[in-house]
Design a protein around this motif. Structure first.
Motif, short mmCIF file in Angstrom:
data_model
loop_
_atom_site.label_atom_id
_atom_site.label_comp_id
_atom_site.label_asym_id
_atom_site.label_seq_id
_atom_site.Cartn_x
_atom_site.Cartn_y
_atom_site.Cartn_z
N THR A 44 39.40 43.79 35.06
CA THR A 44 38.50 42.95 35.85
C THR A 44 38.58 41.51 35.38
O THR A 44 38.66 40.59 36.20
CB THR A 44 37.05 43.46 35.71
OG1 THR A 44 37.01 44.83 36.11
CG2 THR A 44 36.11 42.66 36.57
N CYS A 57 35.34 46.94 40.27
CA CYS A 57 36.04 47.28 39.02
C CYS A 57 35.08 47.22 37.83
O CYS A 57 35.11 48.09 36.96
CB CYS A 57 37.22 46.34 38.79
SG CYS A 57 38.58 46.60 39.93
N PRO A 111 36.02 39.86 49.85
CA PRO A 111 36.80 40.94 49.23
C PRO A 111 37.09 40.69 47.75
O PRO A 111 37.13 41.63 46.95
CB PRO A 111 38.10 40.98 50.04
CG PRO A 111 37.80 40.28 51.30
CD PRO A 111 36.72 39.29 51.01
N TYR A 112 37.29 39.44 47.39
CA TYR A 112 37.55 39.08 45.99
C TYR A 112 36.36 39.44 45.12
O TYR A 112 36.50 40.13 44.11
CB TYR A 112 37.85 37.58 45.94
CG TYR A 112 38.11 37.01 44.57
CD1 TYR A 112 39.07 37.56 43.73
CD2 TYR A 112 37.43 35.88 44.13
CE1 TYR A 112 39.33 37.01 42.48
CE2 TYR A 112 37.69 35.32 42.90
CZ TYR A 112 38.64 35.89 42.08
OH TYR A 112 38.89 35.35 40.85
N THR A 121 42.13 47.07 46.63
CA THR A 121 41.84 45.82 47.33
C THR A 121 42.60 44.66 46.68
O THR A 121 43.14 43.81 47.37
CB THR A 121 40.32 45.53 47.30
OG1 THR A 121 39.63 46.65 47.86
CG2 THR A 121 39.99 44.29 48.11
N ALA A 122 42.65 44.65 45.36
CA ALA A 122 43.39 43.59 44.65
C ALA A 122 44.89 43.69 44.92
O ALA A 122 45.56 42.66 45.07
CB ALA A 122 43.12 43.68 43.15
N SER A 143 35.80 43.26 45.01
CA SER A 143 36.78 43.94 44.16
C SER A 143 36.44 43.77 42.69
O SER A 143 36.49 44.73 41.91
CB SER A 143 38.18 43.39 44.45
OG SER A 143 39.12 44.00 43.62
N TRP A 200 43.74 35.47 47.32
CA TRP A 200 42.47 35.06 46.72
C TRP A 200 42.63 33.74 45.97
O TRP A 200 43.72 33.38 45.54
CB TRP A 200 41.98 36.13 45.76
CG TRP A 200 41.59 37.40 46.44
CD1 TRP A 200 41.33 37.60 47.76
CD2 TRP A 200 41.45 38.67 45.82
NE1 TRP A 200 41.02 38.91 47.99
CE2 TRP A 200 41.08 39.58 46.82
CE3 TRP A 200 41.57 39.12 44.53
CZ2 TRP A 200 40.84 40.92 46.55
CZ3 TRP A 200 41.34 40.45 44.26
CH2 TRP A 200 40.97 41.33 45.26
N GLY A 214 45.17 40.53 46.84
CA GLY A 214 45.03 39.66 45.68
C GLY A 214 45.80 38.37 45.74
O GLY A 214 45.37 37.35 45.19
N GLY A 245 46.41 44.90 40.22
CA GLY A 245 45.69 45.81 41.12
C GLY A 245 46.28 47.21 41.08
O GLY A 245 45.56 48.21 41.07
N SER A 303 39.41 51.87 43.94
CA SER A 303 39.23 51.15 45.21
C SER A 303 39.26 49.64 45.00
O SER A 303 39.81 48.90 45.82
CB SER A 303 37.93 51.59 45.90
OG SER A 303 36.81 51.13 45.18
N GLY A 304 38.67 49.16 43.90
CA GLY A 304 38.76 47.74 43.59
C GLY A 304 40.19 47.32 43.31
O GLY A 304 40.63 46.24 43.72
#
Length: 182
Positions: A65, A13, A5-6, A130-131, A9, A138, A135, A80, A126-127
């Protein structure tokens, strides 16, 4: 720890910001005004002309990012949230800019590039989502290059002169032909 996921994401981005910035610089509208006896007057508008903040918001997504890499914990989650807002801002600006725009002779570009901008904004959002959600779990940047506290002074061996050298006296001794290090 699952890093998927990291990485996804970060990639989302980055790709969304690139797509939004590219789509904002493409031609969205071409208006042709005929002029008798002269060549036709062409007025070209890009997405950045229609909605100037598109480029700025896309760059916020790009900078965000990089900041996702450098932050951790609650700060990464807050970042995020900022990326969600930037992505939604890109999408809304692209849709609103295209809604009242006469594309004229821009052809398919008058539709494709605003949609690409809106899609890029959705990808950034969406990125960012997720963060914001994951986040804090991570991995963080390595502390390898962080500044370390200074080491305590080492003991000076006996017989070593630790008092500072008087530069003027050293130069004077050189003028006389003496060795100032004696």
């Amino acid at each position: 720890m699952n890093r998927r996921p990291y990485l996804l994401s970060l990639l989302a981005c980055l790709a969304g910001a690139g797509l939004a910035a590219y789509g904002a610089t493409r031609t969205w509208s071409v208006q042709v005004t005929p002029r008798p006896g002269l060549s036709d007057l062409r007025t070209v508008e890009t997405g950045a002309d229609v909605a100037p903040w598109l480029i700025g918001l896309a760059l916020v997504g790009l900078a965000g990012t990089g900041a996702l890499l450098a932050t951790h914990g609650w700060l990464r989650r807050a970042l995020g949230g900022l990326l969600i807002l930037a992505g939604l801002g890109v999408a809304v600006a692209a849709i609103a800019g295209r809604a009242g725009l006469d594309t004229g002779e821009a052809g398919a570009g008058g539709t494709v590039w605003p949609v690409a901008c809106a899609f890029g904004g959705a990808i950034i959002a969406s990125g960012g989502l997720t963060a914001a959600r994951q986040g804090h779990r991570w991995p963080r940047m390595s502390a390898r290059y962080d500044r370390k506290p200074p080491a305590p002074p080492a003991e000076v061996p006996a017989g070593v002169n630790t008092k500072p050298i008087d530069n003027r006296a050293a130069w004077d001794s050189l003028d006389r032909g003496d060795d100032p290090t004696d």
